[in-house]
Design a protein around this motif. Structure first.
Motif, PDB file in Angstrom:
ATOM      1  N   GLN A   1      54.253  48.851  61.919  1.00 13.98           N
ATOM      2  CA  GLN A   1      54.210  49.555  61.494  1.00 13.98           C
ATOM      3  C   GLN A   1      55.205  50.354  60.771  1.00 13.98           C
ATOM      4  O   GLN A   1      56.130  49.884  61.114  1.00 13.98           O
ATOM      5  CB  GLN A   1      54.516  51.026  62.993  1.00 13.98           C
TER       6      GLN A   1
ATOM      7  N   GLU B   1      57.097  53.165  60.120  1.00 10.65           N
ATOM      8  CA  GLU B   1      57.864  54.058  61.033  1.00 10.65           C
ATOM      9  C   GLU B   1      59.071  52.634  61.605  1.00 10.65           C
ATOM     10  O   GLU B   1      59.707  52.522  61.479  1.00 10.65           O
ATOM     11  CB  GLU B   1      58.013  54.260  61.539  1.00 10.65           C
ATOM     12  N   GLU B   2      58.323  51.860  62.374  1.00 15.08           N
ATOM     13  CA  GLU B   2      59.354  50.677  62.824  1.00 15.08           C
ATOM     14  C   GLU B   2      59.989  50.136  61.870  1.00 15.08           C
ATOM     15  O   GLU B   2      61.618  49.547  62.085  1.00 15.08           O
ATOM     16  CB  GLU B   2      58.335  49.775  63.341  1.00 15.08           C
TER      17      GLU B   2
ATOM     18  N   LYS C   1      63.187  52.322  59.779  1.00  9.71           N
ATOM     19  CA  LYS C   1      63.912  52.234  61.048  1.00  9.71           C
ATOM     20  C   LYS C   1      64.566  50.789  61.240  1.00  9.71           C
ATOM     21  O   LYS C   1      66.192  51.254  60.876  1.00  9.71           O
ATOM     22  CB  LYS C   1      63.539  52.088  62.120  1.00  9.71           C
ATOM     23  N   ASP C   2      63.961  49.530  61.071  1.00 10.81           N
ATOM     24  CA  ASP C   2      64.964  48.343  59.844  1.00 10.81           C
ATOM     25  C   ASP C   2      65.567  48.381  59.420  1.00 10.81           C
ATOM     26  O   ASP C   2      66.572  47.253  59.135  1.00 10.81           O
ATOM     27  CB  ASP C   2      63.849  47.100  60.959  1.00 10.81           C
TER      28      ASP C   2
ATOM     29  N   THR D   1      68.485  50.558  59.828  1.00  8.57           N
ATOM     30  CA  THR D   1      69.955  49.814  60.866  1.00  8.57           C
ATOM     31  C   THR D   1      70.251  48.707  59.786  1.00  8.57           C
ATOM     32  O   THR D   1      71.630  48.856  59.911  1.00  8.57           O
ATOM     33  CB  THR D   1      69.161  49.130  61.380  1.00  8.57           C
TER      34      THR D   1
END
Length: 243
Positions: free
Chosen positions: A62, A64-65, A68-69, A72
């Motif tokens: 995904q 979006e995931e 996000k990673d 981070t």
């Protein structure tokens, strides 16, 4: 309390780790099949028709995931770099030579510049031409150069001479042999001049450069021992970018 040299020690590892994670994330989102899913069921036209099992493919990545990673991972790099750069603005030390302060409150970034430049200065000085140690040199004020002691040499010229091997008689002429004799006709006075340096002068310069190099290294170590304040920059940046 964290010190600047500790931040410098982990910075390279953080950069490598983040680069690996971002590259991996980029590769994952380039694979379209991993982003795609499917659900398909079959229903025959009547009860007598062939029954086929449903088909499905699960979405494995995904975007979006992944985003996000990446955020981070980059947040850690942004924070470490910010902590280092802010600390570099405050990390300073004196350059002390022979117990005397030569340069006051020098920023650590400039100390790094000095280290590099002094290495190049040392290499340049080590290549300076030196006077021939086989000669005795004195300073010549008229030409502002070095000169040797005058060396006098002769200039010769070959002069033909006759050597009588046998005197003439009433029956035979004289037997004469012609040969060349080196005869001094003048004198050369030679003085060599040079714009090179005495070896002791070059050695003295190299020693001074080396001493300053050591002083700069000591100052850098002291500046890198400055305590730092952990900066949290990444959260603000990626909260705006990826919200």
């Amino acid at each position: 309390m964290t010190k600047l040299n500790q931040i410098l020690a982990v910075e390279k590892g953080v950069k490598s780790d983040v680069q690996r994670k971002v590259t991996d994330a980029y590769n994952r989102i380039q694979k379209a099949p991993l982003l795609s899913g499917l659900s398909r069921t079959y229903q025959p036209i009547d009860d007598e028709g062939e029954q086929l099992p449903p088909e499905s493919t699960r979405v494995q990545v995904q975007a979006e995931e992944v985003l996000k990673d990446v955020g981070t991972a980059l947040t850690r790099l942004f924070d470490v770099t910010a902590t280092k750069d802010w600390a570099n603005c405050e990390a300073k030390a004196d350059v002390v030579v022979d117990g005397e302060v030569l340069l006051e409150d020098v920023p650590v970034t400039y100390l790094l510049f000095l280290e590099k430049q002094l290495s190049e200065v040392y290499a340049f000085v080590s290549k300076l031409p030196t006077l021939d140690p086989a000669e005795t040199w004195t300073r010549d004020e008229a030409t502002d150069t070095w000169r040797t002691e005058p060396v006098k040499t002769t200039r010769t010229k070959k002069v033909p001479r006759n050597h009588v091997l046998a005197e003439a008689t009433d029956k035979h002429p004289a037997q004469v042999q012609v040969y060349n004799e080196d005869v001094v006709v003048g004198y050369w006075t030679k003085i060599a001049f040079s714009g090179a340096m005495p070896q002791r002068r070059v050695n003295e310069l190299l020693a001074r450069v080396q001493k300053l190099q050591d002083a700069v290294k000591y100052a850098r170590e002291e500046a890198n021992g400055t305590e730092v304040v952990d900066r949290k920059i990444g959260d603000k940046v990626f909260a705006y970018l990826f919200r």
